[in-house]
Design an enzyme around this catalytic site. Structure first.
Site, PDB file in Angstrom:
ATOM      1  N   GLU A  29      -6.327   4.325 -68.110  1.00 55.55           N
ATOM      2  CA  GLU A  29      -7.052   3.221 -67.479  1.00 55.55           C
ATOM      3  C   GLU A  29      -7.718   3.715 -66.198  1.00 55.55           C
ATOM      4  OE1 GLU A  29      -3.901   0.293 -67.055  1.00 55.55           O
ATOM      5  OE2 GLU A  29      -3.491   0.432 -69.198  1.00 55.55           O
ATOM      6  N   LEU A  58      -7.130  -1.695 -71.093  1.00 57.36           N
ATOM      7  CA  LEU A  58      -5.846  -1.913 -70.432  1.00 57.36           C
ATOM      8  C   LEU A  58      -4.776  -2.106 -71.511  1.00 57.36           C
ATOM      9  CD1 LEU A  58      -5.639  -4.683 -67.653  1.00 57.36           C
ATOM     10  CD2 LEU A  58      -3.748  -3.287 -68.488  1.00 57.36           C
ATOM     11  N   GLU A  60      -1.447   0.082 -72.785  1.00 58.07           N
ATOM     12  CA  GLU A  60      -0.602   1.277 -72.734  1.00 58.07           C
ATOM     13  C   GLU A  60      -0.107   1.699 -74.111  1.00 58.07           C
ATOM     14  OE1 GLU A  60      -0.331  -1.345 -70.751  1.00 58.07           O
ATOM     15  OE2 GLU A  60      -0.922  -0.516 -68.818  1.00 58.07           O
ATOM     16  N   GLN A  82      -0.790   4.114 -65.099  1.00 61.28           N
ATOM     17  CA  GLN A  82      -1.104   3.924 -63.673  1.00 61.28           C
ATOM     18  C   GLN A  82       0.115   3.905 -62.749  1.00 61.28           C
ATOM     19  OE1 GLN A  82      -3.715   0.496 -63.542  1.00 61.28           O
ATOM     20  NE2 GLN A  82      -5.497   1.830 -63.697  1.00 61.28           N
ATOM     21  N   PHE A  83       1.186   3.279 -63.208  1.00 64.49           N
ATOM     22  CA  PHE A  83       2.464   3.300 -62.481  1.00 64.49           C
ATOM     23  C   PHE A  83       3.556   3.333 -63.539  1.00 64.49           C
ATOM     24  CE2 PHE A  83      -0.002   1.561 -58.952  1.00 64.49           C
ATOM     25  CZ  PHE A  83       0.591   2.141 -57.844  1.00 64.49           C
ATOM     26  N   ILE A  87       4.747   1.625 -68.092  1.00 63.27           N
ATOM     27  CA  ILE A  87       4.855   2.556 -69.215  1.00 63.27           C
ATOM     28  C   ILE A  87       5.567   1.919 -70.410  1.00 63.27           C
ATOM     29  CG2 ILE A  87       7.102   3.721 -68.861  1.00 63.27           C
ATOM     30  CD1 ILE A  87       5.497   6.388 -68.949  1.00 63.27           C
ATOM     31  N   PRO A  89       5.189  -0.754 -72.404  1.00 66.35           N
ATOM     32  CA  PRO A  89       4.522  -1.031 -73.680  1.00 66.35           C
ATOM     33  C   PRO A  89       4.316   0.256 -74.506  1.00 66.35           C
ATOM     34  CG  PRO A  89       3.394  -2.161 -71.892  1.00 66.35           C
ATOM     35  CD  PRO A  89       4.404  -1.237 -71.261  1.00 66.35           C
ATOM     36  N   HIS A 129       6.076  -0.625 -59.155  1.00 67.77           N
ATOM     37  CA  HIS A 129       5.270   0.446 -58.566  1.00 67.77           C
ATOM     38  C   HIS A 129       6.132   1.452 -57.818  1.00 67.77           C
ATOM     39  CE1 HIS A 129       2.893  -3.209 -58.984  1.00 67.77           C
ATOM     40  NE2 HIS A 129       1.845  -2.446 -59.174  1.00 67.77           N
TER      41      HIS A 129
HETATM   42  C1  LIG Z   1       0.906  -3.452 -68.066  1.00 63.30           C
HETATM   43  C2  LIG Z   1       0.088  -3.121 -66.883  1.00 63.30           C
HETATM   44  N1  LIG Z   1      -0.792  -2.103 -66.946  1.00 63.30           N
HETATM   45  C3  LIG Z   1      -1.532  -1.758 -65.876  1.00 63.30           C
HETATM   46  C4  LIG Z   1      -1.406  -2.452 -64.708  1.00 63.30           C
HETATM   47  C5  LIG Z   1      -2.243  -2.054 -63.493  1.00 63.30           C
HETATM   48  N2  LIG Z   1      -3.222  -3.103 -63.227  1.00 63.30           N
HETATM   49  C6  LIG Z   1      -2.966  -4.054 -62.321  1.00 63.30           C
HETATM   50  S1  LIG Z   1      -4.141  -5.192 -62.284  1.00 63.30           S
HETATM   51  C7  LIG Z   1      -5.052  -4.433 -63.459  1.00 63.30           C
HETATM   52  C8  LIG Z   1      -6.338  -5.051 -63.903  1.00 63.30           C
HETATM   53  C9  LIG Z   1      -6.122  -6.381 -64.500  1.00 63.30           C
HETATM   54  O1  LIG Z   1      -7.334  -7.014 -64.722  1.00 63.30           O
HETATM   55  P1  LIG Z   1      -7.433  -8.526 -65.153  1.00 63.30           P
HETATM   56  O2  LIG Z   1      -6.374  -8.851 -66.147  1.00 63.30           O
HETATM   57  O3  LIG Z   1      -8.824  -8.749 -65.574  1.00 63.30           O
HETATM   58  O4  LIG Z   1      -7.100  -9.351 -63.842  1.00 63.30           O
HETATM   59  P2  LIG Z   1      -7.870  -9.334 -62.453  1.00 63.30           P
HETATM   60  O5  LIG Z   1      -7.265  -8.260 -61.633  1.00 63.30           O
HETATM   61  O6  LIG Z   1      -9.300  -9.103 -62.720  1.00 63.30           O
HETATM   62  O7  LIG Z   1      -7.593 -10.660 -61.848  1.00 63.30           O
HETATM   63  C10 LIG Z   1      -4.409  -3.275 -63.865  1.00 63.30           C
HETATM   64  C11 LIG Z   1      -4.953  -2.334 -64.852  1.00 63.30           C
HETATM   65  C12 LIG Z   1      -0.456  -3.500 -64.668  1.00 63.30           C
HETATM   66  N3  LIG Z   1      -0.250  -4.203 -63.559  1.00 63.30           N
HETATM   67  N4  LIG Z   1       0.267  -3.821 -65.752  1.00 63.30           N
END
Ligand SMILES: Cc1ncc(C[n+]2csc(CCOP(=O)(O)OP(=O)(O)O)c2C)c(N)n1
Ligand SMILES: [Mg+2]
Lengths: 326, 336
Positions: A29, A58, A60, A82-83, A87, A89, A129
């Site tokens: 990602e 997005l 995993e 990313q963190f 991991i 999923p 995190h």
């Molecule tokens: C399972 C998971 N993967 C990756 C992340 C890292 N991460 C946090 S917010 C985000 C983007 C999420 O986008 P969206 O669902 O569109 O919500 P927005 O931030 O735009 O409100 C990511 C990849 C996470 N929190 N959880």
């Protein structure tokens, strides 16, 4: 030679290997356009193109599952999560497939996959995190687990992980990403994945640790030296396969061992090392093995973070305990 | 009563006022609270991550006012506004941001995990997609327990790429559960634009493939959000099955507090800012003669005062004692 911090060293290792081995592919990602949340993959997409540095959705499960399929075809995917808290999923694929391809095919297929993910507390980030899930991965047959503790070891170990024919979970201590710089020869030299590194020689006690905790562990060794207690410090670096030989040889000389890790205590990897000492080194021990670990709690918010992570004081106190009656 | 035929809902701590003014007031409360949070983050009073909702306030505001006080609400890590409008006192939110024991999660949640069980606010959630199956479970439990209420589940469009979205959506449809899926489509998931993430960018089409009825709404227009959510909620309550609403919206700030924003151009952000939900709605009300500049300033001052009081509360609140660190991990004495 260049002065690099840990995240830059990761970037250099990826860059080197992509330049020298066309089968290496990076995916995850925001690893491409954005260069990764921690900038570990910055510049790679510009240099090697979007075919080899893939920005994924997005997802995993898909990232790691897809990487396993690519690896089965002989590519060498390096997937970024990313963190480490995200991991899970992908855990299905790591547990149920990555570590088993070789076994299922009696070696006809292997899985030269690396899953990179930041781990550990100390950057004031909440829960998912800041966790240290290394023991979960070490429990699984067929998977290697590596955690570097310095820029130069990050560089050499990541190269080894990418070149290794088996799946490697490569956990990068977030706290070390930018904590300090070190001379790193960007020469493509890998470090071995089957040995521990002795960072400091000593005669009175063996301190065993990995990742960011080596910071506190080495500071504790320094403090103990002021009191005339000479601690040997071992960086496990590769948790699986575990090089017990180095640890046992050290404990045979010092007679005492303190294991330090940032992960929660119960079922932590320190228990594995302690069990090995009980099995193979009991007669060289002059005192019970001590573990200094996080408490069995969810990583708390930033103000209590330092109470969660082992401190220099707690390590020194554990060493004193092994010296009681000496 | 007012132009939209509704009165302001109780629970937001504000006096009786026209519904439109309440919507505006609530958007301002979220905006001012978050601007202060950003400032406090700079001062290191708030640590860790902080995901601001600035630009998207019309979504939570319009939607929350269309729910009943008894409904369950599940949110994401960008949930400060949702918590506030669910009735969580700003004091308790601000104290939680600081990580203090007086916070709504008793200092254990922080910015991403605001919880308020009494108000059926089942939390922010740092795991993208994590809220969807949870919401399905809350709704299933309600049905099994014979309780008639719906579960509103907010999530970003990024979650649509996770398996949890598809598994949750299918289950809710298959078992006809009262889940109101509210997708805040701000076009970016961290640095990933929707069309770089999805083969099908019409999210309603995805939901419809599970036979979930859908509605696409302008998420910058608080009245449209309110009306869309109200209709969707009505259908969920009437027929029992799930509903999917997509709000088209935009976040004006960085994803979190550090974000080089390499993935989108300034022009795009500026274009969306022109449609900012607060000034466009207040301009609309002014044009209709329903609001004066003084009236606006009064609402704004009220929001500012509430924020100032919340910050003072959070500053003065005590820290959780260190000894408590080991408490509330599991239930004491529950083993036999
Ligand atoms: C399972 C998971 N993967 C990756 C992340 C890292 N991460 C946090 S917010 C985000 C983007 C999420 O986008 P969206 O669902 O569109 O919500 P927005 O931030 O735009 O409100 C990511 C990849 C996470 N929190 N959880
Ligand atoms: Mg989004």
């Amino acid at each position: 030679m260049a002065e690099l911090n840990l995240v830059e060293a990761i970037n250099r290792a990826l860059d080197w290997e992509m330049a020298h081995d066309p089968s290496v592919v990076v995916l995850g990602e925001d690893v491409g356009v954005n260069g990764g949340v921690f900038r570990a993959t910055v510049g790679l997409q510009e240099r090697f193109g979007p075919e080899r540095v893939l920005d994924t959705p997005l997802a995993e499960t898909a990232i790691v599952g897809t990487a396993i399929g690519m690896a089965a075809q002989g590519l060498k995917p390096v997937a970024e999560i990313q963190f480490s808290g995200f991991i899970y999923p992908a855990m299905d694929h790591i547990w149920n497939h990555a570590g088993r391809l070789r076994n299922r095919t009696r070696g006809r297929l292997s899985c030269p996959l690396v899953v990179r993910s930041p781990c550990g507390a100390g950057i004031h980030a909440p829960e998912h995190h800041s966790e240290s899930p290394e023991a979960l991965f070490a429990h699984l047959p067929g998977v290697r687990v590596v955690i570097p503790s310095s820029p130069s070891r990050a560089y050499g170990l990541l190269l080894a992980a990418i070149r290794d024919p088996d799946p490697v979970i490569f956990l990068e201590p977030t706290r070390l990403y930018r904590l300090f710089k070190q001379e790193v020869a960007d020469d493509g030299e890998a470090l071995p994945l089957d040995v521990c590194f002795t960072l400091r020689a000593g005669t009175d006690v063996t301190l065993v640790s990995w990742g960011a905790m080596l910071n506190e562990t080495q500071a504790a060794a320094e403090a103990l030296a002021q009191e005339g207690v000479m601690a040997e410090v071992i960086d496990v670096a590769t948790l699986k396969p575990l090089d017990m030989t180095t640890i046992l040889e050290s404990v045979a000389r010092t007679g005492r061992c303190v294991i330090v890790h940032e992960a929660t205590r119960t079922g932590g990897f320190g228990a594995e090392i302690a069990a090995n000492l009980a099995e193979h080194g009991l007669y060289s021990l002059l005192a019970p093995v001590q573990r200094v670990t996080a408490w069995d709690v969810v990583v708390p918010l930033s103000r209590l973070e330092h109470q969660y992570m082992p401190s220099v004081e707690r390590i020194v106190a554990a060493v004193r305990k092994t010296l009681e009656g000496a | 009563m007012n132009a939209t035929g509704r009165k302001a809902k109780a629970g937001s701590g504000m006096s009786e006022r026209p519904f439109t003014h309440q919507l505006l007031a609530d958007m301002l409360r979220i905006r001012r609270m978050e601007e202060k949070c950003a400032e406090l983050y700079g001062a290191q009073k708030i640590r860790g991550f902080l995901h601001l909702y600035i630009g998207e306030e019309a979504c939570a505001t319009g939607a929350m006012h269309a729910l009943d006080a008894d409904d369950n609400v599940v949110a994401t890590y960008r949930e400060h506004g949702h918590a506030l409008l669910r009735g969580v006192p700003m004091d308790a939110i601000m104290a939680e941001m600081f990580g203090k024991a007086a916070g709504c999660s008793r200092g254990r949640g922080g910015s991403m995990h605001l919880f308020d069980v009494a108000r059926r606010f089942y939390g922010g959630n740092a795991i993208v997609g994590g809220g969807l199956p949870l919401a399905v479970g809350l709704a299933l439990a309600d049905r099994m327990l014979g309780i008639r209420r719906l579960t509103a589940c907010f999530f970003g469009e990024g979650a649509v790429a996770e398996g949890a979205f598809h598994e949750g959506m299918n289950l809710a449809a298959l078992w006809r559960l009262p889940v109101l899926f509210l997708c805040e489509n701000n076009l970016y998931a961290m640095g990933t634009a929707l069309d770089r993430s999805e083969s099908q960018t019409e999210l309603c089409v995805k939901a419809a493939s599970y036979k979930v009825p859908t509605l696409k709404v302008d998420g910058m227009d608080v009245l449209a959000v309110h009306e869309g959510t109200r209709r969707a909620a009505q259908q969920v309550r009437g027929e029992g099955g799930p509903f999917f609403v997509e709000f088209r919206t935009f976040r004006f700030r960085a994803h979190s507090m550090f974000d080089p924003e390499l993935y989108r151009g300034k022009a795009e952000v500026e274009e969306w800012k022109k449609r900012g939900p607060i000034h466009s709605f207040s301009a609309q009300l002014k044009a209709a003669g329903e609001l004066t500049e003084d009236g606006f300033l009064e609402l704004d001052a009220e929001a500012e005062a509430e924020v100032a009081a919340a910050v003072a509360f959070a500053e003065a609140a005590p820290w959780e004692p260190v000894e408590d660190l080991l408490r509330d991990v599991t239930t004491p004495g529950a083993m036999r």
